[in-house]
Design a protein around this motif. Sequence first.
Motif, PDB file in Angstrom:
ATOM      1  N   TYR A 114    -100.928  -9.183  22.417  1.00 25.95           N
ATOM      2  CA  TYR A 114     -99.567  -8.880  22.832  1.00 25.95           C
ATOM      3  C   TYR A 114     -99.648  -7.444  23.565  1.00 25.95           C
ATOM      4  CZ  TYR A 114     -97.713 -13.084  20.834  1.00 25.95           C
ATOM      5  OH  TYR A 114     -97.556 -14.554  20.811  1.00 25.95           O
ATOM      6  N   ILE A 115     -98.950  -7.207  24.670  1.00 27.95           N
ATOM      7  CA  ILE A 115     -99.245  -6.046  25.505  1.00 27.95           C
ATOM      8  C   ILE A 115     -97.905  -5.657  25.986  1.00 27.95           C
ATOM      9  CG2 ILE A 115    -100.028  -4.944  27.264  1.00 27.95           C
ATOM     10  CD1 ILE A 115    -102.166  -7.271  27.194  1.00 27.95           C
ATOM     11  N   GLN A 116     -97.646  -4.341  25.626  1.00 32.17           N
ATOM     12  CA  GLN A 116     -96.412  -3.747  26.183  1.00 32.17           C
ATOM     13  C   GLN A 116     -96.641  -3.302  27.518  1.00 32.17           C
ATOM     14  OE1 GLN A 116     -94.886  -0.426  23.982  1.00 32.17           O
ATOM     15  NE2 GLN A 116     -92.662  -0.810  24.517  1.00 32.17           N
ATOM     16  N   GLY A 117     -96.118  -3.660  28.568  1.00 29.83           N
ATOM     17  CA  GLY A 117     -96.566  -3.223  29.803  1.00 29.83           C
ATOM     18  C   GLY A 117     -95.661  -1.827  30.158  1.00 29.83           C
ATOM     19  N   THR A 118     -96.438  -1.068  31.132  1.00 33.79           N
ATOM     20  CA  THR A 118     -96.025   0.097  31.527  1.00 33.79           C
ATOM     21  C   THR A 118     -94.830   0.163  32.166  1.00 33.79           C
ATOM     22  OG1 THR A 118     -97.736  -0.157  33.374  1.00 33.79           O
ATOM     23  CG2 THR A 118     -98.240   1.579  31.668  1.00 33.79           C
ATOM     24  N   HIS A 119     -94.082  -0.826  32.602  1.00 34.17           N
ATOM     25  CA  HIS A 119     -92.926  -0.753  33.393  1.00 34.17           C
ATOM     26  C   HIS A 119     -91.975  -1.458  32.552  1.00 34.17           C
ATOM     27  CE1 HIS A 119     -94.171   1.254  37.112  1.00 34.17           C
ATOM     28  NE2 HIS A 119     -95.321   0.437  36.889  1.00 34.17           N
ATOM     29  N   ASN A 120     -90.921  -0.725  32.315  1.00 35.50           N
ATOM     30  CA  ASN A 120     -89.767  -1.442  31.809  1.00 35.50           C
ATOM     31  C   ASN A 120     -89.746  -2.407  30.714  1.00 35.50           C
ATOM     32  OD1 ASN A 120     -88.237   0.525  33.554  1.00 35.50           O
ATOM     33  ND2 ASN A 120     -88.301  -1.207  35.157  1.00 35.50           N
ATOM     34  N   THR A 173     -91.842  -4.476  29.680  1.00 34.06           N
ATOM     35  CA  THR A 173     -92.134  -5.935  29.964  1.00 34.06           C
ATOM     36  C   THR A 173     -93.186  -6.110  28.725  1.00 34.06           C
ATOM     37  OG1 THR A 173     -93.836  -4.780  31.512  1.00 34.06           O
ATOM     38  CG2 THR A 173     -91.827  -6.114  32.389  1.00 34.06           C
ATOM     39  N   GLN A 174     -93.282  -7.449  28.525  1.00 35.96           N
ATOM     40  CA  GLN A 174     -93.921  -7.853  27.470  1.00 35.96           C
ATOM     41  C   GLN A 174     -94.993  -8.980  28.187  1.00 35.96           C
ATOM     42  OE1 GLN A 174     -94.167  -7.277  24.179  1.00 35.96           O
ATOM     43  NE2 GLN A 174     -92.203  -5.873  24.259  1.00 35.96           N
ATOM     44  N   MET A 175     -96.548  -8.901  27.674  1.00 38.75           N
ATOM     45  CA  MET A 175     -97.290  -9.666  28.345  1.00 38.75           C
ATOM     46  C   MET A 175     -98.223 -10.273  27.000  1.00 38.75           C
ATOM     47  SD  MET A 175     -99.148  -7.745  31.187  1.00 38.75           S
ATOM     48  CE  MET A 175     -98.764  -6.123  30.884  1.00 38.75           C
ATOM     49  N   GLU A 222    -111.176 -13.376  44.154  1.00 43.02           N
ATOM     50  CA  GLU A 222    -111.581 -14.712  43.898  1.00 43.02           C
ATOM     51  C   GLU A 222    -110.568 -15.084  42.745  1.00 43.02           C
ATOM     52  OE1 GLU A 222    -115.917 -15.351  45.476  1.00 43.02           O
ATOM     53  OE2 GLU A 222    -115.521 -15.282  43.269  1.00 43.02           O
ATOM     54  N   GLY A 223    -110.063 -14.299  42.085  1.00 35.85           N
ATOM     55  CA  GLY A 223    -108.973 -14.447  40.886  1.00 35.85           C
ATOM     56  C   GLY A 223    -109.482 -14.487  39.517  1.00 35.85           C
ATOM     57  N   TRP A 224    -110.876 -14.536  39.439  1.00 40.58           N
ATOM     58  CA  TRP A 224    -111.270 -14.792  38.085  1.00 40.58           C
ATOM     59  C   TRP A 224    -111.334 -13.233  37.231  1.00 40.58           C
ATOM     60  CZ3 TRP A 224    -115.716 -11.862  37.499  1.00 40.58           C
ATOM     61  CH2 TRP A 224    -116.582 -11.750  38.469  1.00 40.58           C
ATOM     62  N   TYR A 225    -111.037 -12.263  38.057  1.00 42.52           N
ATOM     63  CA  TYR A 225    -110.874 -10.823  37.340  1.00 42.52           C
ATOM     64  C   TYR A 225    -109.552 -10.270  37.452  1.00 42.52           C
ATOM     65  CZ  TYR A 225    -112.038  -5.983  36.597  1.00 42.52           C
ATOM     66  OH  TYR A 225    -112.014  -4.694  36.285  1.00 42.52           O
ATOM     67  N   SER A 226    -109.035 -10.003  36.585  1.00 39.79           N
ATOM     68  CA  SER A 226    -107.589  -9.311  36.768  1.00 39.79           C
ATOM     69  C   SER A 226    -107.515  -8.054  35.836  1.00 39.79           C
ATOM     70  CB  SER A 226    -106.661 -10.192  36.724  1.00 39.79           C
ATOM     71  OG  SER A 226    -106.601 -10.675  35.407  1.00 39.79           O
ATOM     72  N   ILE A 227    -107.058  -7.186  36.474  1.00 32.86           N
ATOM     73  CA  ILE A 227    -106.530  -5.812  35.619  1.00 32.86           C
ATOM     74  C   ILE A 227    -105.251  -5.730  35.017  1.00 32.86           C
ATOM     75  CG2 ILE A 227    -106.587  -3.369  35.466  1.00 32.86           C
ATOM     76  CD1 ILE A 227    -108.707  -3.517  37.696  1.00 32.86           C
ATOM     77  N   VAL A 228    -104.866  -5.628  33.732  1.00 32.27           N
ATOM     78  CA  VAL A 228    -103.336  -5.477  33.447  1.00 32.27           C
ATOM     79  C   VAL A 228    -103.376  -4.057  32.913  1.00 32.27           C
ATOM     80  CG1 VAL A 228    -103.175  -7.968  33.077  1.00 32.27           C
ATOM     81  CG2 VAL A 228    -103.716  -6.479  31.025  1.00 32.27           C
ATOM     82  N   PHE A 229    -101.933  -3.546  32.972  1.00 35.22           N
ATOM     83  CA  PHE A 229    -101.739  -2.264  32.443  1.00 35.22           C
ATOM     84  C   PHE A 229    -100.755  -2.486  31.244  1.00 35.22           C
ATOM     85  CE2 PHE A 229    -102.865  -1.721  37.136  1.00 35.22           C
ATOM     86  CZ  PHE A 229    -104.033  -0.739  36.960  1.00 35.22           C
ATOM     87  N   GLY A 249     -89.747   3.016  26.005  1.00 37.07           N
ATOM     88  CA  GLY A 249     -90.994   2.688  25.031  1.00 37.07           C
ATOM     89  C   GLY A 249     -91.976   2.331  26.360  1.00 37.07           C
ATOM     90  N   GLY A 250     -93.283   2.356  25.890  1.00 39.48           N
ATOM     91  CA  GLY A 250     -94.018   1.561  26.997  1.00 39.48           C
ATOM     92  C   GLY A 250     -94.317   2.442  28.240  1.00 39.48           C
ATOM     93  N   GLU A 251     -93.720   3.431  28.400  1.00 40.78           N
ATOM     94  CA  GLU A 251     -93.851   4.434  29.512  1.00 40.78           C
ATOM     95  C   GLU A 251     -94.985   5.269  29.706  1.00 40.78           C
ATOM     96  OE1 GLU A 251     -89.685   4.366  32.272  1.00 40.78           O
ATOM     97  OE2 GLU A 251     -89.573   5.955  30.413  1.00 40.78           O
ATOM     98  N   VAL A 252     -95.353   5.496  30.738  1.00 40.45           N
ATOM     99  CA  VAL A 252     -96.741   6.408  30.602  1.00 40.45           C
ATOM    100  C   VAL A 252     -96.185   7.947  31.360  1.00 40.45           C
ATOM    101  CG1 VAL A 252     -99.067   6.845  31.549  1.00 40.45           C
ATOM    102  CG2 VAL A 252     -98.272   4.646  30.980  1.00 40.45           C
ATOM    103  N   VAL A 253     -96.514   8.814  30.459  1.00 41.08           N
ATOM    104  CA  VAL A 253     -96.144  10.218  30.827  1.00 41.08           C
ATOM    105  C   VAL A 253     -97.485  10.876  31.033  1.00 41.08           C
ATOM    106  CG1 VAL A 253     -95.125  12.186  30.150  1.00 41.08           C
ATOM    107  CG2 VAL A 253     -94.104  10.263  29.318  1.00 41.08           C
ATOM    108  N   GLN A 254     -97.458  11.499  32.261  1.00 46.48           N
ATOM    109  CA  GLN A 254     -98.514  12.196  32.608  1.00 46.48           C
ATOM    110  C   GLN A 254     -98.253  13.757  32.768  1.00 46.48           C
ATOM    111  OE1 GLN A 254     -99.184   9.188  35.918  1.00 46.48           O
ATOM    112  NE2 GLN A 254    -101.393   9.963  35.817  1.00 46.48           N
ATOM    113  N   PHE A 255     -99.229  14.662  32.170  1.00 43.19           N
ATOM    114  CA  PHE A 255     -99.008  15.984  32.395  1.00 43.19           C
ATOM    115  C   PHE A 255    -100.433  16.516  32.271  1.00 43.19           C
ATOM    116  CE2 PHE A 255     -99.611  16.250  27.920  1.00 43.19           C
ATOM    117  CZ  PHE A 255     -98.971  14.880  27.279  1.00 43.19           C
ATOM    118  N   GLY A 256    -101.008  17.411  33.163  1.00 40.98           N
ATOM    119  CA  GLY A 256    -102.171  18.042  33.425  1.00 40.98           C
ATOM    120  C   GLY A 256    -103.122  16.664  33.517  1.00 40.98           C
ATOM    121  N   PRO A 257    -104.153  16.703  32.887  1.00 43.59           N
ATOM    122  CA  PRO A 257    -105.251  15.886  32.788  1.00 43.59           C
ATOM    123  C   PRO A 257    -104.699  14.589  31.834  1.00 43.59           C
ATOM    124  CG  PRO A 257    -106.069  17.413  31.561  1.00 43.59           C
ATOM    125  CD  PRO A 257    -104.797  17.992  32.058  1.00 43.59           C
ATOM    126  N   TYR A 258    -103.848  14.532  31.156  1.00 43.76           N
ATOM    127  CA  TYR A 258    -103.490  13.636  30.007  1.00 43.76           C
ATOM    128  C   TYR A 258    -102.673  12.625  30.760  1.00 43.76           C
ATOM    129  CZ  TYR A 258    -105.245  17.081  26.424  1.00 43.76           C
ATOM    130  OH  TYR A 258    -105.892  17.937  25.851  1.00 43.76           O
TER     131      TYR A 258
END
Lengths: 150, 674
Positions: B545-551, B553-555, B521-528, B93-102
């Motif tokens: 609550y975010i399910q991270g894309t790797h294994n 992980t909960q954020m 400067e650390g005031w902007y961050s991107i989470v996946f 769960g949480g993994e990203v599958v890429q195929f073609g442009p998807y």
Amino acid sequence: MTPTLIGRWQTRVFLLATIGGLATLPFYFGLTGHGGSLIYFWVLFYVGLIGCGWDVLYNFLMGWMWDHDWPGFLQLLAGIWEGLFLGTVLTITGLPYIPTQRFYLGDFILHYSFVWVCIYLSSWVVMRILFPRWRFRGGEWLGKWPYSRG
Amino acid sequence: MQIQLSWEDPITEEQQEPIFPLPFAFGRDLTQLPNEWQGKEVSRAVFTSQEISRYHALIYRSEDGQVIYEDRSANGSRINGEKIRQARRVLQGGEVVQFGPYSVTVSLVPSGDPSATLLTSAHRGTRTLLLEPPTDLIRPNTRTDVDIPPSSTIVFAPEQSPDSRSASEFPPPLFQAEQISLSALQATGLPVEEAEYLALGGGMGSFVWVDTIRIHGVKPEQIRVISIAKKPYERYDRLLNNCQIPRWKRIRSGSDSCPDNIWGWPGYALRDARRSFFSGRVLEALGFLWQVFSEPLLADTYTPRAGDVFASMDREAARIGWDQMLRYGHIRAIRKTEDGRYVVAYSATRPGYTDHRFMVAKYLHLATGYPAIKLLNDLQEFRERTGDLKSVVHGYEPHPHVYEYLEKQGGTILIRGFGIVASQVMDRVYEARKINPRISVVHLSRSPKSGNRFGRAKREVDNHWEFQPYNWPKGTWGGDLRAKLEAATPLERRELLEVWGGTTTASRRKWRRAVRQGLREGWYSIVFGKVESVVLSDKGKPVTYIQGTHNNTQMKVEADFVIDCTGLVSDPMTNPLLNDLITRYNLPLNPHGRLHVSNDFELVEMRNRDGRMYAAGIITLGGPYAPVDTFLGLQYCAHRSAEHLVRVRAPGMKTLEGIGSLWQWCKWALNLRP
């Protein structure tokens, strides 16, 4: 305007034949340079003929740009490049009806630049106003909409 | 065990989150997908792209309970960036599958999960299963995913506003028929007005169309426009304001896409340059010219100011007699008449009195725009649960309180979405940080961005923001991409649009600098990751609550505000007027569920002897032209339908070319009536 290959050809030929022809008249009548000569019209002809070949190359190069677009800046570069190429060929080897001994580089630069500026401005202004569909069809001012159904 | 796939539709930018029971197979060709696997019924989905194999992959549950992804494709798939081809791999769960442009985020949902059932019922099956094989089109009666506007939709001023008090009595019962006789209309005793041309919806699309046919020779007496807006840019202006583009700011549109000038010359850059030049700002004037000359290679793309666009439209509206043609009203229904025309029932009811009317016309033009804006499902759930409409907002909703609060108190905002609205919000936050530097931004992305590819070209990406000067590549305006799309079949169009589309923003130096500075400067961050839920914290703040894309992980992101910068709703079925029209006449839809139009933007199925009906704008997305919801796209639609009208010898319509066109342009330049 984002061109198609056929649109490039049509626009080039049309503008050279009309605006280009008009802009060449003062040179043909000898109002400038080394006196009047039909050579100026032959130069115009070769700009068009070789240019149609260049257009194939430009169209291919455009494929590397995500937008498949042709900004004014590249149009200018292409114009300079085409002028350099034709000027060099005419100086070194000449072309049919333009023997090297009757070719004057200074006149060529003046004539070519003048024609090019006139055509460049026309492509931005005159074409749009006379042919409203021209820019929607990638520079094709002739013919019906292709693939039109219904 | 079921599997939920979530992705953003590359064309409509809407969130897709269907759930499929396992085993599940997908590919490009439905007929190649298995019906049955190891005695179990297989759920199937079709994704269209040449990079996807006919039978691309199978996802199933192994005997030991693990979920297995089995790639069967020629090009392979990527799971969390790692390539697999013709092989199996355990899927978590949480993994990203890429195929073609998807790029699809996978969630595993136990079969008994009640929230899953809810989602399943909201997204029955997949859209692509419903295509009619001979035409590649959808018939509305075969479409099972049609919903009445969902509760998570914020409907803004649709042409047909729900007016419950009078809705039952108007339009009258005779509108149950597909064809209506004029005598029956007159028998109702309600006012009936007749016109040759009628534009439905008084927004940008209608304005551009009316402007075009006026210039082609039609007189204002022959044209009517039904709208609830006084100004054609009313709704557009409101949306701009809401998403932090006041009139003095620049919009994402080209210099020669001028709704007030069908020739596109002089463009806005030249007009801007002239103004600056005569105000003594020579360098600024040269700057604008340099921009149009060298964009996007050497300079940022030139874009006009919203206020200038509106001012020029006001001038043109006065020139063509817009107010003279305008009729106030909510449009209720459109029907064919027995004499080869159309009748539109509309209601000009205002507080205090009831006023229902009919308008009969031979040539109809439909441009109703976006029917609604939609919050992301989890954000809507949050709002419904908490009743808090302030801390979770949509970028297209008014939300100045967010910036006022941040400027005073400081705080954190969570931005969802990477489109142009997100850029505008970032820009506004950047300004707010100058007043109060204790503001930070968390930006949520489903997965890292790598940039779409098409042929030899690749779209530019910087810090996961994807850039494109406008919402479609410029080649789709008039050049080779336009020709290619027009020549394609409905399904091929969808494939092309999937590659060219997607969430993008404009590359502006100032914005890119702000992003880089924020990261540094650390005031902007991107989470996946993928949002699991948004809940209210003890301090009364929205916690995501975010399910991270790797294994797995909960954020957890605690923010003062969440701003949803995802798209607008463009599904015509969510507009009651269009829904009624489509179902009544069984109009085919294109593979994206939008109105199917011919290359001339005609609704061919609505032909009624000599009567013709056209559509323009976002309701035709997925059809013969890509940038349908841009100024230039509206001009294109208008141009095509006008040429068609000339061809069918519609009254007053003359060919516009050569000297005639020059003459009309001169009238435009001198501000004389066309």
